[in-house]
Design a protein around this motif. Structure first.
Motif, PDB file in Angstrom:
ATOM      1  N   SER A  58      68.860  16.313 -80.982  1.00  0.00           N
ATOM      2  CA  SER A  58      67.823  16.150 -81.703  1.00  0.00           C
ATOM      3  C   SER A  58      66.463  15.783 -80.845  1.00  0.00           C
ATOM      4  O   SER A  58      65.248  16.064 -81.351  1.00  0.00           O
ATOM      5  CB  SER A  58      67.980  14.923 -82.688  1.00  0.00           C
ATOM      6  N   LEU A  59      66.725  15.195 -79.717  1.00  0.00           N
ATOM      7  CA  LEU A  59      65.464  14.886 -78.907  1.00  0.00           C
ATOM      8  C   LEU A  59      65.060  16.277 -78.150  1.00  0.00           C
ATOM      9  O   LEU A  59      63.965  16.557 -77.859  1.00  0.00           O
ATOM     10  CB  LEU A  59      66.056  13.954 -77.885  1.00  0.00           C
ATOM     11  N   VAL A  60      66.064  17.029 -77.904  1.00  0.00           N
ATOM     12  CA  VAL A  60      65.749  18.540 -77.314  1.00  0.00           C
ATOM     13  C   VAL A  60      64.858  19.250 -78.611  1.00  0.00           C
ATOM     14  O   VAL A  60      63.800  19.679 -78.344  1.00  0.00           O
ATOM     15  CB  VAL A  60      66.915  19.307 -77.044  1.00  0.00           C
ATOM     16  N   GLU A  61      65.360  19.053 -79.615  1.00  0.00           N
ATOM     17  CA  GLU A  61      64.692  19.733 -80.707  1.00  0.00           C
ATOM     18  C   GLU A  61      63.247  19.215 -81.260  1.00  0.00           C
ATOM     19  O   GLU A  61      62.308  20.198 -81.243  1.00  0.00           O
ATOM     20  CB  GLU A  61      65.598  19.409 -82.037  1.00  0.00           C
ATOM     21  N   LEU A  62      63.129  17.936 -80.827  1.00  0.00           N
ATOM     22  CA  LEU A  62      61.866  17.297 -81.125  1.00  0.00           C
ATOM     23  C   LEU A  62      60.741  17.974 -80.253  1.00  0.00           C
ATOM     24  O   LEU A  62      59.751  18.442 -80.460  1.00  0.00           O
ATOM     25  CB  LEU A  62      61.844  15.944 -80.883  1.00  0.00           C
ATOM     26  N   PHE A  63      61.261  18.165 -78.862  1.00  0.00           N
ATOM     27  CA  PHE A  63      60.331  18.734 -77.987  1.00  0.00           C
ATOM     28  C   PHE A  63      60.054  20.268 -78.467  1.00  0.00           C
ATOM     29  O   PHE A  63      59.054  20.822 -78.040  1.00  0.00           O
ATOM     30  CB  PHE A  63      60.607  18.394 -76.658  1.00  0.00           C
ATOM     31  N   LEU A  64      61.001  20.736 -78.859  1.00  0.00           N
ATOM     32  CA  LEU A  64      60.824  22.253 -79.020  1.00  0.00           C
ATOM     33  C   LEU A  64      59.809  22.419 -80.367  1.00  0.00           C
ATOM     34  O   LEU A  64      58.878  23.220 -80.391  1.00  0.00           O
ATOM     35  CB  LEU A  64      62.055  22.875 -79.665  1.00  0.00           C
ATOM     36  N   GLY A 100      61.351  12.277 -86.963  1.00  0.00           N
ATOM     37  CA  GLY A 100      61.710  10.484 -87.381  1.00  0.00           C
ATOM     38  C   GLY A 100      62.943  10.263 -87.746  1.00  0.00           C
ATOM     39  O   GLY A 100      63.503   9.293 -87.280  1.00  0.00           O
ATOM     40  N   ALA A 101      63.370  10.976 -88.905  1.00  0.00           N
ATOM     41  CA  ALA A 101      64.719  10.778 -89.291  1.00  0.00           C
ATOM     42  C   ALA A 101      65.774  10.699 -88.251  1.00  0.00           C
ATOM     43  O   ALA A 101      66.643  10.020 -88.413  1.00  0.00           O
ATOM     44  CB  ALA A 101      64.702  11.637 -90.729  1.00  0.00           C
ATOM     45  N   LEU A 102      65.959  11.952 -87.665  1.00  0.00           N
ATOM     46  CA  LEU A 102      67.090  12.521 -86.925  1.00  0.00           C
ATOM     47  C   LEU A 102      67.053  11.578 -85.736  1.00  0.00           C
ATOM     48  O   LEU A 102      68.110  11.221 -85.155  1.00  0.00           O
ATOM     49  CB  LEU A 102      66.873  13.752 -86.512  1.00  0.00           C
ATOM     50  N   LEU A 103      65.840  10.851 -85.130  1.00  0.00           N
ATOM     51  CA  LEU A 103      65.943   9.911 -84.001  1.00  0.00           C
ATOM     52  C   LEU A 103      65.940   8.388 -84.268  1.00  0.00           C
ATOM     53  O   LEU A 103      65.791   7.539 -83.406  1.00  0.00           O
ATOM     54  CB  LEU A 103      64.621  10.217 -82.966  1.00  0.00           C
ATOM     55  N   ALA A 104      66.142   7.957 -85.791  1.00  0.00           N
ATOM     56  CA  ALA A 104      66.065   6.443 -86.150  1.00  0.00           C
ATOM     57  C   ALA A 104      66.883   5.887 -85.369  1.00  0.00           C
ATOM     58  O   ALA A 104      66.736   4.488 -85.099  1.00  0.00           O
ATOM     59  CB  ALA A 104      66.060   6.721 -87.695  1.00  0.00           C
ATOM     60  N   ASP A 105      68.126   6.244 -85.066  1.00  0.00           N
ATOM     61  CA  ASP A 105      69.021   5.547 -84.402  1.00  0.00           C
ATOM     62  C   ASP A 105      68.979   5.494 -82.936  1.00  0.00           C
ATOM     63  O   ASP A 105      69.911   4.762 -82.178  1.00  0.00           O
ATOM     64  CB  ASP A 105      70.546   5.849 -84.708  1.00  0.00           C
ATOM     65  N   ARG A 106      68.124   6.154 -82.345  1.00  0.00           N
ATOM     66  CA  ARG A 106      67.908   6.371 -80.890  1.00  0.00           C
ATOM     67  C   ARG A 106      66.551   5.752 -80.260  1.00  0.00           C
ATOM     68  O   ARG A 106      66.591   5.385 -79.088  1.00  0.00           O
ATOM     69  CB  ARG A 106      68.052   7.923 -80.289  1.00  0.00           C
ATOM     70  N   ILE A 107      65.622   5.657 -81.170  1.00  0.00           N
ATOM     71  CA  ILE A 107      64.412   5.222 -80.521  1.00  0.00           C
ATOM     72  C   ILE A 107      63.968   4.155 -81.768  1.00  0.00           C
ATOM     73  O   ILE A 107      63.889   4.341 -82.809  1.00  0.00           O
ATOM     74  CB  ILE A 107      63.378   6.464 -80.697  1.00  0.00           C
ATOM     75  N   ASP A 108      63.191   3.183 -81.111  1.00  0.00           N
ATOM     76  CA  ASP A 108      62.358   2.074 -81.959  1.00  0.00           C
ATOM     77  C   ASP A 108      61.222   3.032 -82.521  1.00  0.00           C
ATOM     78  O   ASP A 108      60.587   3.576 -81.712  1.00  0.00           O
ATOM     79  CB  ASP A 108      62.342   0.909 -81.137  1.00  0.00           C
ATOM     80  N   ASP A 109      60.824   2.573 -83.840  1.00  0.00           N
ATOM     81  CA  ASP A 109      59.720   3.147 -84.663  1.00  0.00           C
ATOM     82  C   ASP A 109      59.636   4.676 -83.883  1.00  0.00           C
ATOM     83  O   ASP A 109      58.421   5.017 -83.343  1.00  0.00           O
ATOM     84  CB  ASP A 109      58.406   2.313 -83.980  1.00  0.00           C
TER      85      ASP A 109
END
Ligand code: TYD
Length: 200
Positions: A58-64, A100-109
């Motif tokens: 999901s983080l890789v995908e965010l940057f794409l 934002g939904a996909l990264l909710a369990d990895r990143i604060d806010d």
């Protein structure tokens, strides 16, 4: 004269692509309109589409998605400078709501963090139509072309994020009940756009 950027957002199956295309056709008689979308029709957009169809992190995908958005911003800049109306089917709010939904369990806010990544360089839309629909209804509509992002619980979280974004910027967002007939939605959206363009 500065152009105007109008975006359409909503969960998969909300009908935003069909509605956006109809609105563009309607406006074309009176205005210079450019229709665009995210993911873009560029090689970066192709990479994004490839990542959607695989189990990319999901983080890789965010940057794409962010890279694709940066490409998009560069491409719409000239049209906006020329005073045109740019209508986009998805834009930065998709990154805030979906990633934002996909990264909710990895990143604060996560939404605040993703917004910060965009802050310095993105062009903020002037007006955003947010199509709201029950995720169960939405999923039935897109049963034929499912992507990995399409499941009821996840789409519920994405819509929740969209609503939070709309609450933060009530002057930019227009919420549309997307469980109605397309004609009715088109009429409401066209009314709002004409009123908005008349006021500028
Ligand atoms: P979508 O607009 O449905 O593309 P298409 O018209 O090609 O079907 O977008 C594809 C998927 O990507 C959709 O499930 C939403 C998701 N998406 C994100 O997760 N983040 C983003 O920033 C964007 C633009 C789309």
């Amino acid at each position: 004269m500065k152009g105007r950027l109008i975006t359409f957002e909503g969960i998969d199956g909300s009908g935003k692509s069909t509605l956006a295309k109809r609105v563009v056709e309607h406006l074309r008689g009176d205005y210079e309109v450019v229709f665009t979308k995210e993911p873009t029709q560029t090689w970066i957009g192709n990479v994004v589409r490839r990542s959607i169809c695989s189990d990319t992190d999901s983080l890789v995908e965010l940057f794409l998605f962010v890279a694709d958005h940066a490409e998009h911003v560069v491409r719409i800049q000239p049209a906006l400078r020329q005073g045109k109306i740019v209508i986009s089917d998805r834009y930065s709010d998709s990154q805030y709501a979906y990633q934002g939904a996909l990264l909710a369990d990895r990143i604060d806010d996560p939404i605040g963090w993703i917004k910060q990544i965009h802050d310095e360089w993105t062009i903020k839309p002037d007006l955003t139509f947010l199509l709201l629909v029950d995720p169960v209804v939405a999923l039935t509509r897109c049963a034929r072309k499912r992507t990995k992002f399409e499941e009821i619980e996840f789409l519920g979280k994405v819509q929740h994020n969209y609503l939070r974004l709309a609450d933060e910027e009530p002057e930019r967002f227009v919420k549309i009940d997307a469980e109605r007939e397309l004609d009715e939605m088109e009429e409401e959206v066209m009314d709002k756009i004409i009123k908005y363009l008349g006021e500028r």
